[in-house]
Each structure stands twice: as structure tokens, then as C-alpha cells.
Design an enzyme around this catalytic site. Structure first.
Site, PDB file in Angstrom:
ATOM      1  CG  ASP A   1      -0.425   1.179   7.660  1.00  0.00           C
ATOM      2  OD1 ASP A   1      -0.492   0.009   8.101  1.00  0.00           O
ATOM      3  OD2 ASP A   1      -1.422   1.820   7.292  1.00  0.00           O
TER       4      ASP A   1
ATOM      5  CG  ASP B   1      -2.069   0.972   1.129  1.00  0.00           C
ATOM      6  OD1 ASP B   1      -2.431   1.336  -0.001  1.00  0.00           O
ATOM      7  OD2 ASP B   1      -2.606   1.358   2.179  1.00  0.00           O
TER       8      ASP B   1
END
Length: 326
Positions: A218, A201
């Protein structure tokens, strides 16, 4: 948890502070909820020290093994001096922590600004760091985390939306278009692919630019995927602009890992899958009270009309020649 439909309801400030202090920290009472919906993430002040970032995982999404595999990948990258924000370990060496049914992790706060991907020098630097990341990611596969495939991101998303969300008057147009898109995507994804561990991502919100270095945060969506999954989201603008941007990224990337130009055929397929998956992600979480508040525009006739228009544009893009390296 008091309500299975809303598992985050019990994440009160007192609960969060108790969970952190049970791991040996003394909170100063300050707390800031950060922009996260899949999980819940907070910046929490610590007495006499820098604040910590506390990430509470959504129950039922990942298994313990899948979360631990994410953490271990981060540690592997840090050991090779990659600028990755990895979770902290407790005194027993554990990074996956627990409190009253919740699983959570603590991270150091890392400052930085949003990267400027319209700056070619920054794209060259991004390419170098992604090349290093993928060279490590290719050493071994994930054993527990999934692959990025057209079934989970595409077919399952379309089935959910058709069943519960697409308005009746738009259903024929959406269903026909989605099926045609998935046929084309399946054709592209069926060709031989080299899969490796990727960030998954890698958009502007998950990179903190500091001291001319991209700091990656993340890894929650980390999975097995082709390398281009971490590259295409760096590109924007018209075809010429994307071609120039791609050349900079790949120049840096190839210093550490060989980019496979054949993967460029996947760019629009991956973009389309992301569009489908994003709408289905909001739909799947609609019972979470945070989602209707944050995505007020979702599930309206206007939203679905614009969604169908976006998918039509993607159908045209899928039938254009792929980007080429300069």
C-alpha cells in the site's frame, strides 16, 4: 456512476468480477472485502490460481499520472530486490486498469503477519530495508505526487474542521490550540529539509512480516517527504523506549543510507500533522456511507473533547527536546 456522492455504490460483486475477468482472469466466485476505506480493496478467488487483490481507486483523489508514479516507484523498488508488493501488468504492460469509469489495479496476494516492533531484531531489519528503500527513493523526485507539508496536512485540516465539524462550545479552545500548534509546526517545517520519495504511511498495518522479512504494501500515500516520516511510526512507548527503538532502526538504516539526525526535530511535528489530517480525512469522507458505519464514534462531543486533549499533549511534546541517537 449513479450517485456522485457515493461513487463506490456500483462496486457490486458482479461488477468487480466483470472488471477482473475482462483482464483475462477467471474468477471462482469467492470474494472478501478487505479493511480499506479510502479506496475499496477485495481479495478475489481465481480458478486454478492463487487469489488476487483488486484495488479500486477513489474517484477524484489521484490523477492518472500520480497513480502511475506510485506504481512505477514500486516497480523500481522491486527491480532492486526490495520486498514490495507491486501491481500486476496486463499483456500490454499496463498496471492502471479501467472499467466503466473506475480505475483499479490488481496485486498478487502476499501472506504474512503483523510485525513485532517491540522486538529490537525486527527494528534492525526494518531499518535496513528502509535504508535501501530511501537510497532508491532519493535517486529522483516525484514529478506529480505531492509533498508532505503543513499546509495540506495541518492548515487545510484545521480550516475544514472549524468550518463544518467542531462543536460551537469547543470551537474557541480548538481554534486557539490549533493555531498555536501550527505556528510551531510551521517553524520546524520551514527549516531546510531533504525530501525524497518515501512510503509515506509506514505503520504496522502496511508491513507484512514473512520469513524474517518486512513486505511493504500500500504505497497509496507515497509522496515527497523527509526520511523520518517512514521511521517515526515504528516508535512507541515513553521517551526512553523510543530512544532505544530509534537506535536499532538507525543502526540498520545507516548500512544503506545516511540518516540525518537533524530530522528528529520533526518527529512530534509529523505526529501532530498526522493527528490533524486523520480527523479531517474522516470528515472529508463523511458522505461516503462506509465511514459513518466504520467510525461511529466520530463527530461526537466526546470525540472532539478527546481530540483537543490529544492535541494539548502534542503541544507539550513539541516543546520538549527532540529524541537523540544513543
Amino acid at each position: 456512476m449513479t450517485d456522485a456522492l457515493h461513487p463506490f455504490d456500483t462496486l457490486t460483486p458482479d461488477f468487480i468480477i466483470d472488471a477482473i475477468e475482462a483482464n483475462g482472469y477467471l474468477c471462482d466466485g469467492s470474494m472478501l472485502a478487505l479493511n480499506s476505506y479510502e479506496n475499496r480493496v477485495y481479495q478475489v478467488g481465481i480458478e486454478g490460481e492463487l487469489p488476487l487483490i483488486a484495488k479500486f481507486y477513489r474517484p477524484g483523489r489521484w490523477s492518472d499520472q500520480q497513480i502511475q508514479e506510485e506504481h512505477d516507484f514500486c516497480y523500481e523498488l522491486v527491480e532492486q530486490e526490495l520486498p514490495v508488493v507491486a501491481p500486476l501488468r496486463d499483456g500490454a504492460g499496463n498496471s492502471l486498469l479501467r472499467c466503466d469509469g473506475f480505475r483499479f489495479a490488481l496485486y498478487p496476494r502476499r501472506g504474512g503477519r503483523a510485525p513485532e516492533f517491540d522486538n529490537f531484531d525486527n527494528l534492525l531489519v526494518m531499518g535496513r530495508f528502509l535504508g535501501r528503500l530511501h537510497a532508491i527513493g532519493a535517486r529522483r523526485p516525484f514529478q506529480h505526487r505531492p509533498e508532505l507539508d503543513s499546509r495540506s496536512y495541518g492548515h487545510d485540516s484545521v480550516e475544514l474542521l472549524l468550518r463544518d465539524f467542531i462543536p460551537a462550545e469547543l470551537r474557541p479552545a480548538y481554534e486557539t490550540l490549533a493555531r498555536d500548534l501550527l505556528v510551531r509546526i510551521d517553524e520546524l517545517m520551514a527549516q531546510p529539509l531533504d525530501l525524497l520519495r518515501v512510503h509515506g504511511d509506514c505503520h504496522v498495518g502496511n508491513v507484512l512480516w514473512r520469513d524474517d522479512t518486512p513486505n511493504f504494501v500500500d504505497f497509496d500515500d507515497s509522496r515527497m517527504a523527509p526520511a523520518v516520516q517512514d521511521i517515526w511510526m515504528l516508535l512507541s512507548g515513553d521517551r526512553l523506549e523510543q530512544t532505544r527503538q530509534l537506535a536499532e532502526v538507525v543502526d540498520g538504516y545507516n548500512e544503506f543510507c545516511d540518516f540525518q539526525p537533524r530530522e528528529l526535530r520533526l518527529v512530534e511535528a509529523l505526529r501532530t500533522l498526522r493527528i490533524m489530517h486523520y480527523s479531517a480525512w474522516i470528515a472529508r469522507r463523511w458522505e461516503d456511507p462506509a465511514f459513518p458505519k466504520a467510525f461511529t464514534w466520530f463527530n461526537t462531543p466526546r470525540y472532539w473533547s478527546e481530540h483537543i486533549l490529544e492535541l494539548r499533549e502534542q503541544f507539550a511534546a513539541l516543546n520538549e527536546p527532540p529524541l537523540l541517537l544513543m
